[in-house]
Design an enzyme around this catalytic site. Sequence first.
Site, PDB file in Angstrom:
ATOM      1  N   GLU A 146     -87.446 -34.222 -36.638  1.00  0.00           N
ATOM      2  CA  GLU A 146     -88.746 -33.819 -36.071  1.00  0.00           C
ATOM      3  C   GLU A 146     -89.864 -33.948 -37.110  1.00  0.00           C
ATOM      4  O   GLU A 146     -89.614 -33.759 -38.299  1.00  0.00           O
ATOM      5  CB  GLU A 146     -88.690 -32.342 -35.642  1.00  0.00           C
ATOM      6  CG  GLU A 146     -87.585 -32.039 -34.676  1.00  0.00           C
ATOM      7  CD  GLU A 146     -87.159 -30.571 -34.742  1.00  0.00           C
ATOM      8  OE1 GLU A 146     -88.007 -29.712 -35.060  1.00  0.00           O
ATOM      9  OE2 GLU A 146     -85.973 -30.302 -34.486  1.00  0.00           O
TER      10      GLU A 146
ATOM     11  N   LYS B  74     -92.738 -32.623 -39.365  1.00  0.00           N
ATOM     12  CA  LYS B  74     -93.052 -31.296 -39.908  1.00  0.00           C
ATOM     13  C   LYS B  74     -94.560 -31.108 -39.733  1.00  0.00           C
ATOM     14  O   LYS B  74     -95.361 -31.628 -40.507  1.00  0.00           O
ATOM     15  CB  LYS B  74     -92.639 -31.203 -41.373  1.00  0.00           C
ATOM     16  CG  LYS B  74     -92.821 -29.808 -41.944  1.00  0.00           C
ATOM     17  CD  LYS B  74     -92.111 -29.672 -43.273  1.00  0.00           C
ATOM     18  CE  LYS B  74     -92.177 -28.279 -43.835  1.00  0.00           C
ATOM     19  NZ  LYS B  74     -93.496 -27.694 -43.912  1.00  0.00           N
TER      20      LYS B  74
ATOM     21  N   LYS C   2     -90.205 -33.786 -47.514  1.00  0.00           N
ATOM     22  CA  LYS C   2     -91.659 -33.759 -47.695  1.00  0.00           C
ATOM     23  C   LYS C   2     -92.178 -35.138 -48.085  1.00  0.00           C
ATOM     24  O   LYS C   2     -91.603 -35.795 -48.967  1.00  0.00           O
ATOM     25  CB  LYS C   2     -92.026 -32.755 -48.786  1.00  0.00           C
ATOM     26  CG  LYS C   2     -91.687 -31.322 -48.413  1.00  0.00           C
ATOM     27  CD  LYS C   2     -92.793 -30.643 -47.663  1.00  0.00           C
ATOM     28  CE  LYS C   2     -93.832 -30.138 -48.599  1.00  0.00           C
ATOM     29  NZ  LYS C   2     -94.787 -29.246 -47.973  1.00  0.00           N
TER      30      LYS C   2
ATOM     31  N   ASP D  94     -98.195 -29.647 -39.670  1.00  0.00           N
ATOM     32  CA  ASP D  94     -98.906 -28.822 -40.646  1.00  0.00           C
ATOM     33  C   ASP D  94     -99.801 -27.833 -39.912  1.00  0.00           C
ATOM     34  O   ASP D  94    -100.931 -28.131 -39.564  1.00  0.00           O
ATOM     35  CB  ASP D  94     -99.747 -29.741 -41.545  1.00  0.00           C
ATOM     36  CG  ASP D  94    -100.007 -29.100 -42.885  1.00  0.00           C
ATOM     37  OD1 ASP D  94     -99.479 -27.995 -43.123  1.00  0.00           O
ATOM     38  OD2 ASP D  94    -100.739 -29.697 -43.678  1.00  0.00           O
TER      39      ASP D  94
ATOM     40  N   CYS E 201    -130.233 -30.147 -71.491  1.00  0.00           N
ATOM     41  CA  CYS E 201    -131.232 -29.604 -72.419  1.00  0.00           C
ATOM     42  C   CYS E 201    -131.549 -30.539 -73.584  1.00  0.00           C
ATOM     43  O   CYS E 201    -132.352 -30.209 -74.446  1.00  0.00           O
ATOM     44  CB  CYS E 201    -130.769 -28.260 -72.969  1.00  0.00           C
ATOM     45  SG  CYS E 201    -129.387 -28.416 -74.116  1.00  0.00           S
TER      46      CYS E 201
ATOM     47  N   CYS F 112    -127.165 -33.548 -74.498  1.00  0.00           N
ATOM     48  CA  CYS F 112    -126.797 -32.796 -73.292  1.00  0.00           C
ATOM     49  C   CYS F 112    -127.707 -33.194 -72.128  1.00  0.00           C
ATOM     50  O   CYS F 112    -128.937 -33.196 -72.284  1.00  0.00           O
ATOM     51  CB  CYS F 112    -126.924 -31.301 -73.569  1.00  0.00           C
ATOM     52  SG  CYS F 112    -126.854 -30.308 -72.083  1.00  0.00           S
TER      53      CYS F 112
ATOM     54  N   CYS G 240    -129.926 -24.016 -73.431  1.00  0.00           N
ATOM     55  CA  CYS G 240    -129.520 -24.976 -72.409  1.00  0.00           C
ATOM     56  C   CYS G 240    -129.572 -24.317 -71.033  1.00  0.00           C
ATOM     57  O   CYS G 240    -128.825 -23.382 -70.765  1.00  0.00           O
ATOM     58  CB  CYS G 240    -128.104 -25.465 -72.721  1.00  0.00           C
ATOM     59  SG  CYS G 240    -127.441 -26.531 -71.444  1.00  0.00           S
TER      60      CYS G 240
ATOM     61  N   TYR H  21     -90.338 -25.740 -31.801  1.00  0.00           N
ATOM     62  CA  TYR H  21     -89.270 -26.409 -32.552  1.00  0.00           C
ATOM     63  C   TYR H  21     -87.949 -25.644 -32.601  1.00  0.00           C
ATOM     64  O   TYR H  21     -86.983 -26.151 -33.140  1.00  0.00           O
ATOM     65  CB  TYR H  21     -89.725 -26.810 -33.961  1.00  0.00           C
ATOM     66  CG  TYR H  21     -90.296 -25.698 -34.831  1.00  0.00           C
ATOM     67  CD1 TYR H  21     -89.541 -24.580 -35.146  1.00  0.00           C
ATOM     68  CD2 TYR H  21     -91.579 -25.801 -35.344  1.00  0.00           C
ATOM     69  CE1 TYR H  21     -90.062 -23.577 -35.951  1.00  0.00           C
ATOM     70  CE2 TYR H  21     -92.120 -24.803 -36.147  1.00  0.00           C
ATOM     71  CZ  TYR H  21     -91.346 -23.693 -36.446  1.00  0.00           C
ATOM     72  OH  TYR H  21     -91.854 -22.704 -37.242  1.00  0.00           O
TER      73      TYR H  21
HETATM   74  S1  IVH Z   1     -87.874 -25.291 -38.346  1.00  0.00           S
HETATM   75  C1  IVH Z   1     -85.148 -22.181 -39.500  1.00  0.00           C
HETATM   76  N1  IVH Z   1     -89.219 -27.372 -37.512  1.00  0.00           N
HETATM   77  O1  IVH Z   1     -92.442 -25.584 -41.682  1.00  0.00           O
HETATM   78  C2  IVH Z   1     -86.091 -23.260 -39.436  1.00  0.00           C
HETATM   79  N2  IVH Z   1     -90.282 -25.866 -38.995  1.00  0.00           N
HETATM   80  O2  IVH Z   1     -90.853 -23.643 -44.126  1.00  0.00           O
HETATM   81  C3  IVH Z   1     -87.460 -22.816 -39.271  1.00  0.00           C
HETATM   82  N3  IVH Z   1     -92.612 -26.437 -39.489  1.00  0.00           N
HETATM   83  O3  IVH Z   1     -92.465 -22.102 -41.474  1.00  0.00           O
HETATM   84  C4  IVH Z   1     -88.412 -23.864 -39.216  1.00  0.00           C
HETATM   85  N4  IVH Z   1     -92.711 -28.235 -38.250  1.00  0.00           N
HETATM   86  O4  IVH Z   1     -93.786 -23.312 -39.744  1.00  0.00           O
HETATM   87  C5  IVH Z   1     -89.236 -26.269 -38.273  1.00  0.00           C
HETATM   88  N5  IVH Z   1     -90.298 -29.224 -36.666  1.00  0.00           N
HETATM   89  C6  IVH Z   1     -90.316 -28.133 -37.410  1.00  0.00           C
HETATM   90  C7  IVH Z   1     -91.464 -27.738 -38.123  1.00  0.00           C
HETATM   91  C8  IVH Z   1     -91.404 -26.600 -38.913  1.00  0.00           C
HETATM   92  C9  IVH Z   1     -93.387 -27.429 -39.061  1.00  0.00           C
HETATM   93  C10 IVH Z   1     -93.021 -25.374 -40.444  1.00  0.00           C
HETATM   94  C11 IVH Z   1     -92.630 -23.994 -40.034  1.00  0.00           C
HETATM   95  C12 IVH Z   1     -91.948 -23.367 -41.219  1.00  0.00           C
HETATM   96  C13 IVH Z   1     -92.267 -24.346 -42.309  1.00  0.00           C
HETATM   97  C14 IVH Z   1     -91.132 -24.587 -43.272  1.00  0.00           C
END
Ligand code: IVH
Length: 682
Positions: free
Chosen positions: A120, A122, A321, A124, A418, A415, A438, A232
């Site tokens: 999935e 991640k 990441k 933000d 000044c 400078c 200055c 998620y």
């Molecule tokens: S799973 C037990 N899935 O990333 C697993 N987290 O520390 C819990 N986040 O606080 C998180 N997209 O807010 C999961 N597809 C995704 C996510 C996701 C964003 C965030 C979530 C979590 C932080 C990771």
Amino acid sequence: MPTFNMANDKKIIEEVSYLRKEIQKHDRLYHTLDAPEITDADYDGLMLRLEDLETTYDLASSESPTQRVGSRPLPEFSQITHEISMLSLNKVFNEKDLIDFENRITKRLEDNTLLKFSCEPKVDGVAVSLLYRDGVLERAATRGDGVTGEDITHNVRTIRSIPLEILDAPENSLLEVRGEIFLGKPGFQKINERAEKEGSKVFVNPRNTAAGAIRQLDPRNTARIPLQMYCYSIGVVKNMDLPENLSDIFLVLDSLGLPVNPDRATGIGIEECFAYCLQLLEKRNALNYEIDGAVIKVNELATQKRLGVNARSPRWAMAYKFPAEEKSTVVLDVEFQVGRTGTITPVARLEPVFVGGVTVSNTTLHNMDEIDRLGVRIGDSVIVRRAGDVIPKIVRVLNPLGNKNPITIILPAMCPACNSPVEKDGEVLYRCTGGLVCPAQRKQSIKHYASRTAMDIEGLGDKLIEQLVDEELIESVVGIYKIDLDTLVNLDRMGKKSAENLLSAIEKSKSTSLARFLFALGIREVGEATALSLVNHYGSLDGIMSAKTSGLEKVADIGPIVAHHIRLFFLNNNNVEQIFELRSSGVSWPDVSVDRDLLALADQTFVLTGSMQLMSRREAKAELIKLGAKVAGSVSKNTDCVVAGPGAGSKLAKAQELGINVISEDEFVEMLAQLNNVQVRT
Ligand code: IVH
């Protein structure tokens, strides 16, 4: 209210129910699937008809889409305890560590069969939990520290892609879904266009905007931000049959009308998952929402359960990441800024570029060595990198030969503020020798003196200070206490009321604490924490002013360089005179007589690790120092206590290994409250 017969009554109720479902369907098509089927005007028509029927026949109910925005702001947030903790994720940055993750799992499961994973984006944003009882959204909460979060139901109800009621939920059922609330890129652009039009402050990035919007006491403010959510995972589930695999659960959530991420996939074996990560990275810029990586999770819930969790993250999931975002832009110019203590810093003006969630139009080049190291010249194309909340920086020059009119960056001999000579100070720094002559240094030192964490003079902002110095109305901090009403009201854009307010803020600021005053003086390398250490150690300004370097070095956190700066500052007669004048103007503080041994945390060493939700790290450090403790950066056998917030990693592990007392942020706050009440201090 009109009278009506049974048949009519039934028809009305059916129409209301039909309209609510229709509106929910179109909310989903528009806000989750980005595929509207009707025009805005038609949608408004449905909403108006529903509102009309609900008012005429008294049929309003809280699950109705007409009731998304409650009318009254809350006085404060209430706390919610998560029945199942909301964990965070371990993270990796490369393929090898991702493979290690798979190896650890297969070893633990004692099974070499390739595992299926849910892959999935991640997202933000901000993690939240939604609780549906009998299909009705009962409660929404932030993650908080994972155990306790804040009740944000009133705000979540305003998010159109989150159904207030889910379809066909069984009786007596409970379903907790978790996910990320975020602000999409188009939504972010829209609200910033609006902010510009209205002349209000523009928002810095989508994540911070979402986090701010979700923590509003007044839901009408939240409703102005087009937030979205992707679910998620699930939490508490009762009386509901859900599939055994996460990927199938997503299908069920989708069929219930809950928003799930369309960019998810499944992978068999970690190799496929890594390929997914790369593909996702490839399309990152084209996505309508910000992501900072991918999340790889074991797909089968039973296997997840077997693998279990660590202190605060599951063994069955891993965040991959993405590298910090990089974009190319052009160096338009380089200016030299003069800091409060005269340091000359080159700052690159850039062609504005959106990178890592913010628009970057200038960035520090730190010093001349950095300019040499990068080989950067005006007109060069450069790569700018920004990761998380880190300050954006130029990482390299692109195709130097492409710059047909390069201009070499030269440190000015005089400078820029000044015209005093610039001289080398130490290995890489250059400094203006103008001192208080200055204006840049004067302005900076007055700005620092008046700032919130120093003397906290409300209303004496940067612009006003610049004006006062430019018009030669004040020369130094001493001048602040000599301004009068006439001078102020004659300034541009200054009304009588504001002038009076400013004068009373100046008056109020005279009663301060010794630590604040010491910090406000702007002694090199003396920040808030060092100022507090000095006060705790010496107890009086006279003691600090007359301290020798060797004595200063005995103070917690002070080494030879800082001791030297402090000594030098007080050996300078100008400074001593200024202090005398400030005190003569009425600046004063209560006597602090300190017997260090009597301080509640005398000589105890604390380490702060992980993130803090209830106070900033800076505040925590200041509180500790005030109580006589030392704050160290790493855990050793000399550490007495570790305060571990969410996300704590190696320091926490080390503390556990050494058997050192570890407390949570809640416990820490509790401890401070107790100690501040019983502290032995006169
Ligand atoms: S799973 C037990 N899935 O990333 C697993 N987290 O520390 C819990 N986040 O606080 C998180 N997209 O807010 C999961 N597809 C995704 C996510 C996701 C964003 C965030 C979530 C979590 C932080 C990771």
